[in-house]
Design a protein around this motif. Sequence first.
Motif, PDB file in Angstrom:
ATOM      1  N   THR A 144       0.818 -16.795 -25.351  1.00 65.11           N
ATOM      2  CA  THR A 144       1.280 -14.704 -25.428  1.00 65.11           C
ATOM      3  C   THR A 144       1.161 -14.849 -26.629  1.00 65.11           C
ATOM      4  OG1 THR A 144       1.820 -15.246 -23.026  1.00 65.11           O
ATOM      5  CG2 THR A 144       1.708 -13.306 -24.308  1.00 65.11           C
ATOM      6  N   GLY A 168      10.581  -5.896 -28.872  1.00 69.80           N
ATOM      7  CA  GLY A 168      10.837  -7.293 -28.261  1.00 69.80           C
ATOM      8  C   GLY A 168      11.467  -8.094 -28.950  1.00 69.80           C
ATOM      9  N   ARG A 169      12.398  -9.363 -28.776  1.00 69.37           N
ATOM     10  CA  ARG A 169      12.588 -10.225 -29.368  1.00 69.37           C
ATOM     11  C   ARG A 169      12.892 -11.243 -28.397  1.00 69.37           C
ATOM     12  NH1 ARG A 169      18.740  -8.839 -30.688  1.00 69.37           N
ATOM     13  NH2 ARG A 169      19.674  -7.934 -29.321  1.00 69.37           N
ATOM     14  N   SER A 170      11.842 -11.720 -27.628  1.00 70.06           N
ATOM     15  CA  SER A 170      12.124 -12.600 -26.706  1.00 70.06           C
ATOM     16  C   SER A 170      11.474 -14.171 -26.871  1.00 70.06           C
ATOM     17  CB  SER A 170      12.017 -12.513 -24.719  1.00 70.06           C
ATOM     18  OG  SER A 170      10.359 -12.675 -25.718  1.00 70.06           O
ATOM     19  N   ILE A 172       9.925 -16.334 -25.788  1.00 70.04           N
ATOM     20  CA  ILE A 172       8.411 -16.563 -25.291  1.00 70.04           C
ATOM     21  C   ILE A 172       7.371 -14.769 -26.164  1.00 70.04           C
ATOM     22  CG2 ILE A 172       9.190 -17.938 -23.560  1.00 70.04           C
ATOM     23  CD1 ILE A 172       7.791 -15.727 -22.097  1.00 70.04           C
ATOM     24  N   VAL A 173       7.436 -14.111 -26.609  1.00 72.56           N
ATOM     25  CA  VAL A 173       6.744 -13.362 -26.896  1.00 72.56           C
ATOM     26  C   VAL A 173       7.651 -12.472 -28.007  1.00 72.56           C
ATOM     27  CG1 VAL A 173       5.279 -11.251 -26.187  1.00 72.56           C
ATOM     28  CG2 VAL A 173       5.896 -13.289 -24.358  1.00 72.56           C
ATOM     29  N   HIS A 192      14.382  -3.869 -30.417  1.00 71.30           N
ATOM     30  CA  HIS A 192      15.139  -4.441 -29.622  1.00 71.30           C
ATOM     31  C   HIS A 192      16.032  -3.783 -28.131  1.00 71.30           C
ATOM     32  CE1 HIS A 192      18.679  -4.852 -31.648  1.00 71.30           C
ATOM     33  NE2 HIS A 192      17.667  -5.474 -32.742  1.00 71.30           N
ATOM     34  N   SER A 193      17.184  -4.045 -27.608  1.00 72.76           N
ATOM     35  CA  SER A 193      17.289  -3.108 -26.793  1.00 72.76           C
ATOM     36  C   SER A 193      18.518  -2.204 -27.380  1.00 72.76           C
ATOM     37  CB  SER A 193      17.726  -3.799 -25.471  1.00 72.76           C
ATOM     38  OG  SER A 193      19.043  -4.143 -26.109  1.00 72.76           O
ATOM     39  N   ALA A 211       6.709  -5.755 -26.226  1.00 71.30           N
ATOM     40  CA  ALA A 211       7.106  -7.051 -24.902  1.00 71.30           C
ATOM     41  C   ALA A 211       7.992  -6.344 -24.576  1.00 71.30           C
ATOM     42  CB  ALA A 211       6.373  -8.403 -25.955  1.00 71.30           C
ATOM     43  N   ILE A 212       8.062  -5.951 -23.283  1.00 73.25           N
ATOM     44  CA  ILE A 212       9.993  -5.472 -23.249  1.00 73.25           C
ATOM     45  C   ILE A 212       9.935  -5.704 -21.254  1.00 73.25           C
ATOM     46  CG2 ILE A 212      10.490  -4.162 -25.236  1.00 73.25           C
ATOM     47  CD1 ILE A 212      10.400  -1.519 -23.934  1.00 73.25           C
ATOM     48  N   VAL A 232       1.307  -6.246 -24.031  1.00 72.75           N
ATOM     49  CA  VAL A 232       1.847  -7.471 -23.387  1.00 72.75           C
ATOM     50  C   VAL A 232       2.500  -7.443 -22.353  1.00 72.75           C
ATOM     51  CG1 VAL A 232       3.102  -9.578 -23.711  1.00 72.75           C
ATOM     52  CG2 VAL A 232       2.617  -8.337 -25.792  1.00 72.75           C
ATOM     53  N   ILE A 234       3.400  -6.671 -18.508  1.00 68.35           N
ATOM     54  CA  ILE A 234       3.223  -6.472 -17.055  1.00 68.35           C
ATOM     55  C   ILE A 234       4.516  -5.972 -16.606  1.00 68.35           C
ATOM     56  CG2 ILE A 234       2.088  -7.687 -14.813  1.00 68.35           C
ATOM     57  CD1 ILE A 234       1.256 -10.421 -17.095  1.00 68.35           C
ATOM     58  N   ASN A 235       4.270  -4.439 -15.211  1.00 67.19           N
ATOM     59  CA  ASN A 235       4.573  -4.082 -15.020  1.00 67.19           C
ATOM     60  C   ASN A 235       4.051  -3.955 -13.457  1.00 67.19           C
ATOM     61  OD1 ASN A 235       6.603  -3.945 -16.594  1.00 67.19           O
ATOM     62  ND2 ASN A 235       5.131  -2.689 -17.944  1.00 67.19           N
ATOM     63  N   ASP A 251       4.007  -1.883 -21.059  1.00 66.97           N
ATOM     64  CA  ASP A 251       4.484  -1.008 -22.118  1.00 66.97           C
ATOM     65  C   ASP A 251       4.563  -0.191 -22.111  1.00 66.97           C
ATOM     66  OD1 ASP A 251       6.227  -3.378 -20.349  1.00 66.97           O
ATOM     67  OD2 ASP A 251       6.325  -4.696 -22.014  1.00 66.97           O
ATOM     68  N   GLY A 272      -3.048 -10.334 -21.417  1.00 66.77           N
ATOM     69  CA  GLY A 272      -2.714 -11.475 -19.969  1.00 66.77           C
ATOM     70  C   GLY A 272      -3.892 -13.038 -19.914  1.00 66.77           C
TER      71      GLY A 272
HETATM   72  P1  NDP Z   1      12.269 -10.375 -21.645  1.00 67.86           P
HETATM   73  O1  NDP Z   1      12.748  -9.758 -20.325  1.00 67.86           O
HETATM   74  O2  NDP Z   1      12.734 -11.748 -22.012  1.00 67.86           O
HETATM   75  O3  NDP Z   1      12.663  -9.872 -23.224  1.00 67.86           O
HETATM   76  C1  NDP Z   1      12.767  -8.756 -23.689  1.00 67.86           C
HETATM   77  C2  NDP Z   1      12.654  -7.825 -24.468  1.00 67.86           C
HETATM   78  O4  NDP Z   1      12.537  -6.380 -24.249  1.00 67.86           O
HETATM   79  C3  NDP Z   1      14.408  -7.456 -24.804  1.00 67.86           C
HETATM   80  O5  NDP Z   1      14.107  -8.983 -26.667  1.00 67.86           O
HETATM   81  C4  NDP Z   1      15.314  -6.622 -25.131  1.00 67.86           C
HETATM   82  O6  NDP Z   1      15.949  -6.858 -26.172  1.00 67.86           O
HETATM   83  C5  NDP Z   1      14.032  -6.203 -25.541  1.00 67.86           C
HETATM   84  N1  NDP Z   1      13.989  -4.705 -24.723  1.00 67.86           N
HETATM   85  C6  NDP Z   1      14.168  -4.139 -23.896  1.00 67.86           C
HETATM   86  N2  NDP Z   1      14.753  -3.463 -22.956  1.00 67.86           N
HETATM   87  C7  NDP Z   1      14.497  -2.356 -23.782  1.00 67.86           C
HETATM   88  C8  NDP Z   1      14.480  -1.012 -24.332  1.00 67.86           C
HETATM   89  N3  NDP Z   1      14.635  -0.090 -23.590  1.00 67.86           N
HETATM   90  N4  NDP Z   1      14.430  -0.920 -25.907  1.00 67.86           N
HETATM   91  C9  NDP Z   1      13.987  -1.628 -26.486  1.00 67.86           C
HETATM   92  N5  NDP Z   1      14.230  -3.189 -26.152  1.00 67.86           N
HETATM   93  C10 NDP Z   1      13.748  -3.533 -24.847  1.00 67.86           C
HETATM   94  O7  NDP Z   1      11.058 -10.001 -21.771  1.00 67.86           O
HETATM   95  P2  NDP Z   1       8.891 -10.924 -21.727  1.00 67.86           P
HETATM   96  O8  NDP Z   1       9.528 -11.327 -23.566  1.00 67.86           O
HETATM   97  O9  NDP Z   1       9.438 -12.603 -20.975  1.00 67.86           O
HETATM   98  O10 NDP Z   1       8.281 -10.560 -21.618  1.00 67.86           O
HETATM   99  C11 NDP Z   1       7.697  -9.052 -22.504  1.00 67.86           C
HETATM  100  C12 NDP Z   1       7.357  -8.453 -20.717  1.00 67.86           C
HETATM  101  O11 NDP Z   1       5.512  -8.952 -21.132  1.00 67.86           O
HETATM  102  C13 NDP Z   1       7.247  -8.906 -19.408  1.00 67.86           C
HETATM  103  O12 NDP Z   1       6.702  -7.815 -18.430  1.00 67.86           O
HETATM  104  C14 NDP Z   1       6.525  -9.490 -18.808  1.00 67.86           C
HETATM  105  O13 NDP Z   1       6.576  -9.311 -17.837  1.00 67.86           O
HETATM  106  C15 NDP Z   1       5.250  -9.649 -20.424  1.00 67.86           C
HETATM  107  N6  NDP Z   1       4.319 -11.118 -20.286  1.00 67.86           N
HETATM  108  C16 NDP Z   1       3.407 -11.013 -20.070  1.00 67.86           C
HETATM  109  C17 NDP Z   1       3.043 -12.131 -20.766  1.00 67.86           C
HETATM  110  C18 NDP Z   1       0.612 -12.248 -20.218  1.00 67.86           C
HETATM  111  O14 NDP Z   1       0.459 -13.030 -20.369  1.00 67.86           O
HETATM  112  N7  NDP Z   1       0.672 -11.138 -21.145  1.00 67.86           N
HETATM  113  C19 NDP Z   1       3.580 -13.386 -20.883  1.00 67.86           C
HETATM  114  C20 NDP Z   1       4.908 -12.814 -21.116  1.00 67.86           C
HETATM  115  C21 NDP Z   1       5.599 -12.088 -20.134  1.00 67.86           C
HETATM  116  P3  NDP Z   1      17.576  -7.182 -25.794  1.00 67.86           P
HETATM  117  O15 NDP Z   1      16.672  -8.745 -26.925  1.00 67.86           O
HETATM  118  O16 NDP Z   1      18.442  -7.509 -26.733  1.00 67.86           O
HETATM  119  O17 NDP Z   1      18.663  -7.896 -24.832  1.00 67.86           O
END
Ligand code: NDP
Length: 292
Positions: A144, A168-170, A172-173, A192-193, A211-212, A232, A234-235, A251, A272
């Motif tokens: 991704t 976002g700091r996951s 995978i993304v 991040h959050s 990507a959140i 990124v 998908i909601n 997002d 996607g």
């Molecule tokens: P995660 O839930 O693993 O991570 C979300 C991140 O966003 C975390 O770092 C979190 O912070 C941060 N976050 C959440 N809420 C807030 C906020 N209000 N303000 C600031 N930061 C925030 O998600 P993914 O990375 O796995 O996925 C993110 C999105 O991307 C999803 O919608 C998913 O469906 C989509 N996705 C799309 C793909 C594609 O192929 N297009 C592939 C993979 C994902 P904290 O670390 O502090 O909790």
Amino acid sequence: MSAQIIDGKAIAQKVKQEVAEAVARRVAAGKSRPGLATVLVGDRVDSATYVRSKQKACEELGMVSFSHHLPADATQEQVEGLVRELNADRRVHGILVQLPLPPHLNEERILQAISIEKDVDGFHPVNIGRLAQKGREPLFIPCTPNGCLYLLEQSGVPIEGAHAVVLGRSNIVGMPAALLLIGKNATVTVCHSRTRDLPAIIRQADILIAAIGKAEFVRGDWVKPGAAVIDVGINSKPDPNAPKGYRLVGDVHFDEVKEVAGWITPVPGGVGPMTIAMLMKNTLRAAELQEP
Ligand code: NDP
């Protein structure tokens, strides 16, 4: 002025076409078809859909897919055992363990069990570690974030020296996207959050990767005019007029942000399709590394 819409579907199609041609050349030269094994644990509907679309893409491109489905209560040993079998199977060039895994499983140990030559998702700690180090090359880059960078490059967005904000700091993304941008000489801020005053930080971004997983979170007046916005997320958003009663949104508030940004990816049809295209590219690369 309205932003240039980055057509992820068309760009992904071109990548897939190139992969299909390379696969055909390999097979014509008497080499094996690239093979991708997918491992799905449990019955999450979204995960099953993602795995199916990856298998379908393999078939379309002339690759072979091997599908493995374990029950939600599979043990750590069962999953790791399956991964070890796939490591030893010469028909399998790439192994994809669909995330998230059920919570009782140790994800890190399972990802670590994948042979790094077959780590087409790029999540093995060694591959991620190399991505994080200057001058080191991972064998595979996570699909991704790699797709996000590819969209920026194909659209002619200047990356070197740009201020990129990753929301976002996951694992995978967000985090690998930030590492890739640093590798391309962007100056990167990761939010991040717990970040304070997000809009003020996002307003500084020449490039924004969101990507959140929060529907239409980024508003038009948060975005710097002319910025490149890669969405990124998908909601699903309730929509009584849509056939399924909902529609997919990112997002980023697309209608507002497209009036301000220089470039923007739509949802669906942006990042996607690129994820799958990059996975196919990685699977071809795995086959080429294992059987040049
Ligand atoms: P995660 O839930 O693993 O991570 C979300 C991140 O966003 C975390 O770092 C979190 O912070 C941060 N976050 C959440 N809420 C807030 C906020 N209000 N303000 C600031 N930061 C925030 O998600 P993914 O990375 O796995 O996925 C993110 C999105 O991307 C999803 O919608 C998913 O469906 C989509 N996705 C799309 C793909 C594609 O192929 N297009 C592939 C993979 C994902 P904290 O670390 O502090 O909790």
